[in-house]
Design a protein around this motif. Structure first.
Motif, PDB file in Angstrom:
ATOM      1  N   GLY A 267       0.809  -1.223   0.000  1.00 22.99           N
ATOM      2  CA  GLY A 267       0.000   0.000   0.000  1.00 22.99           C
ATOM      3  C   GLY A 267       0.836   1.265   0.000  1.00 22.99           C
ATOM      4  O   GLY A 267       0.568   2.213  -0.752  1.00 22.99           O
TER       5      GLY A 267
ATOM      6  N   LYS B  26       1.510   4.193  -3.321  1.00 25.67           N
ATOM      7  CA  LYS B  26       1.466   5.661  -3.266  1.00 25.67           C
ATOM      8  C   LYS B  26       2.696   6.264  -3.924  1.00 25.67           C
ATOM      9  O   LYS B  26       2.594   7.237  -4.685  1.00 25.67           O
ATOM     10  CB  LYS B  26       1.343   6.137  -1.821  1.00 25.67           C
TER      11      LYS B  26
ATOM     12  N   SER C 241      -1.138   8.251   5.748  1.00 22.98           N
ATOM     13  CA  SER C 241      -2.531   8.115   5.323  1.00 22.98           C
ATOM     14  C   SER C 241      -3.297   9.432   5.343  1.00 22.98           C
ATOM     15  O   SER C 241      -4.267   9.608   4.608  1.00 22.98           O
ATOM     16  CB  SER C 241      -3.253   7.094   6.203  1.00 22.98           C
TER      17      SER C 241
ATOM     18  N   VAL D  85      -4.239   5.924  -1.853  1.00 16.88           N
ATOM     19  CA  VAL D  85      -4.117   5.078  -3.036  1.00 16.88           C
ATOM     20  C   VAL D  85      -5.268   5.398  -3.989  1.00 16.88           C
ATOM     21  O   VAL D  85      -6.432   5.451  -3.578  1.00 16.88           O
ATOM     22  CB  VAL D  85      -4.143   3.589  -2.657  1.00 16.88           C
TER      23      VAL D  85
ATOM     24  N   THR E 102      -8.901  -2.003   0.311  1.00 16.34           N
ATOM     25  CA  THR E 102      -7.536  -1.593   0.613  1.00 16.34           C
ATOM     26  C   THR E 102      -6.592  -2.064  -0.489  1.00 16.34           C
ATOM     27  O   THR E 102      -6.925  -2.950  -1.289  1.00 16.34           O
ATOM     28  CB  THR E 102      -7.055  -2.217   1.942  1.00 16.34           C
ATOM     29  N   ALA E 103      -5.386  -1.492  -0.491  1.00 13.35           N
ATOM     30  CA  ALA E 103      -4.363  -1.957  -1.427  1.00 13.35           C
ATOM     31  C   ALA E 103      -3.990  -3.405  -1.129  1.00 13.35           C
ATOM     32  O   ALA E 103      -3.700  -4.188  -2.050  1.00 13.35           O
ATOM     33  CB  ALA E 103      -3.131  -1.055  -1.331  1.00 13.35           C
ATOM     34  N   ARG E 104      -3.989  -3.779   0.123  1.00 13.49           N
ATOM     35  CA  ARG E 104      -3.706  -5.172   0.482  1.00 13.49           C
ATOM     36  C   ARG E 104      -4.716  -6.106  -0.173  1.00 13.49           C
ATOM     37  O   ARG E 104      -4.361  -7.186  -0.677  1.00 13.49           O
ATOM     38  CB  ARG E 104      -3.732  -5.321   2.003  1.00 13.49           C
TER      39      ARG E 104
END
Length: 368
Positions: A261, A265, A275, A280, A307-309
């Motif tokens: 994540g 960015k 954050s 993202v 989320t990016a995860r």
């Protein structure tokens, strides 16, 4: 990193400002027989704070004063620490000298603003204290021959929460502060530590340094290369601050390690990865996935992912190698920022420390 609270924030005073005020109070007590309480000083930018004294002690040729540090609303580990100054009259012509008392560190590695063996009382606080000594010496018509000892009870324990041990500052805290004012959540101390980490790496002849977004990625990259502590920069979210300093003060090989994540960015052009200051862009991430073969359904899932995860998991399930493409894009951002001053590698890790992306692989740099 502590979350910044909403609303106006209260400024505070640096360790250096507190040490300066305590030094003035102790020196004035020696010269006049009385402590000023509260004691006022003028800071480099013109602020004129008043500090209440906690300790007020005197003996033949010496005096001691202390102040409780108020860092305002900043999450400063030294907030509420007691800063003690003991001033002793020195022999004629000795001038002004600085000493580390209990809880103040000593410099053991080159590359810092002071020589090895000196107490970790930074140049600007020394200058601020010197101004107070000279001012009062002129007022009372005496020579400014004094020893100044700064101590911070519990400082050795507090220092373990800072980057001092990694920078080679042993035994306690540093007395810091260029302006005397703590700006809440300015993160200036963090960025300062990154810069000093680069300085120490250069001074100790390191050819390879690594900055990581967190402990997992730092441990993983340290294991890959066997890097010593002085080659590890406490980058956190401040990849831009690290790269810009390295552009002016280069080390030949630089690895940036982090979670997916955070490095998405960087791939999307952000240089502050916190954050609250960057997010993202899932639409961009979907376009990136499409460019390497993700189908429409996967791209739609990426756009609505939490989320990016989650994106990483979705791509892994369909064997879409998004980690390496994000690493390459992050490297492009880093290379543009550093302007060719260093060789750059990006390594992306998952939460368990497993590698999920890499770009710009360095040939294992020769020691050191």
């Amino acid at each position: 990193m502590t979350r910044k609270p909403d609303g106006p924030l209260r400024k505070g005073w640096t360790t250096g400002a507190c040490a300066t005020a305590a030094t003035r109070a102790a020196w004035q007590a020696i010269l006049s027989g009385a402590f000023p309480d509260p004691v006022g000083i003028t800071l480099p930018r013109g602020e004129t704070p008043q500090f209440a004294l906690v300790k007020k002690e005197t003996g033949p040729g010496w005096a001691r004063a202390s102040i409780i540090k108020d860092a305002g609303d900043d999450p400063d580990v030294t907030h509420q620490a007691e800063i003690i100054a003991t001033v002793r009259q020195a022999s004629t012509g000795a001038g002004i000298s600085f000493h580390a008392g209990a809880g103040v560190g000593t410099i053991t590695k080159p590359g810092l603003p002071l020589p090895v063996g000196e107490p970790a009382i930074n140049p600007k606080p020394r200058e601020m204290m010197t101004v107070q000594i000279l001012e009062l010496a002129a007022e009372f018509g005496v020579r400014p021959d004094v020893e100044i000892e700064i101590s911070i009870p519990g400082g050795a324990e507090i220092a373990q929460k800072t980057w001092n041990p990694r920078l080679g500052i042993i035994g306690g805290l540093s007395v810091l502060g260029t302006t005397g004012v703590v700006i809440p959540f300015s993160c200036s101390a963090w960025i300062h530590s990154i810069h000093r980490g680069v300085d120490v790496a250069r001074a100790t002849g390191r050819h390879h340094v690594a900055g990581a977004t967190g402990k997992t990625s730092e441990s993983a990259i340290k294991a890959i290369y066997g890097l010593p502590d002085e080659a590890l920069l406490d980058m956190g979210d401040f990849v831009g601050g690290m790269l810009k300093y390295l552009r002016r003060n280069p080390v030949p090989n630089v690895t940036i390690a982090g979670g997916f994540g955070k490095l998405v960015k960087l791939a999307q052009g952000h240089l502050d990865l916190h954050s609250s200051r960057s997010q993202v862009d899932m639409e961009k991430l979907a376009h990136t996935a499409a460019a390497i073969g993700a189908d429409t359904a996967l791209c739609d899932a990426i756009r609505t992912a939490n989320t990016a995860r989650h994106v990483l998991e979705l791509c892994a399930a369909q064997s879409v190698d998004i980690g390496n493409i994000i690493a390459r894009q992050a490297r492009e951002t880093a290379m543009a920022t550093i302007d060719g001053a260093c060789a750059i590698e990006i390594v992306i890790f998952d939460r368990q420390g497993g590698m999920v992306g890499r770009a710009g692989r360095l040939e294992t740099p020769s020691s050191p």
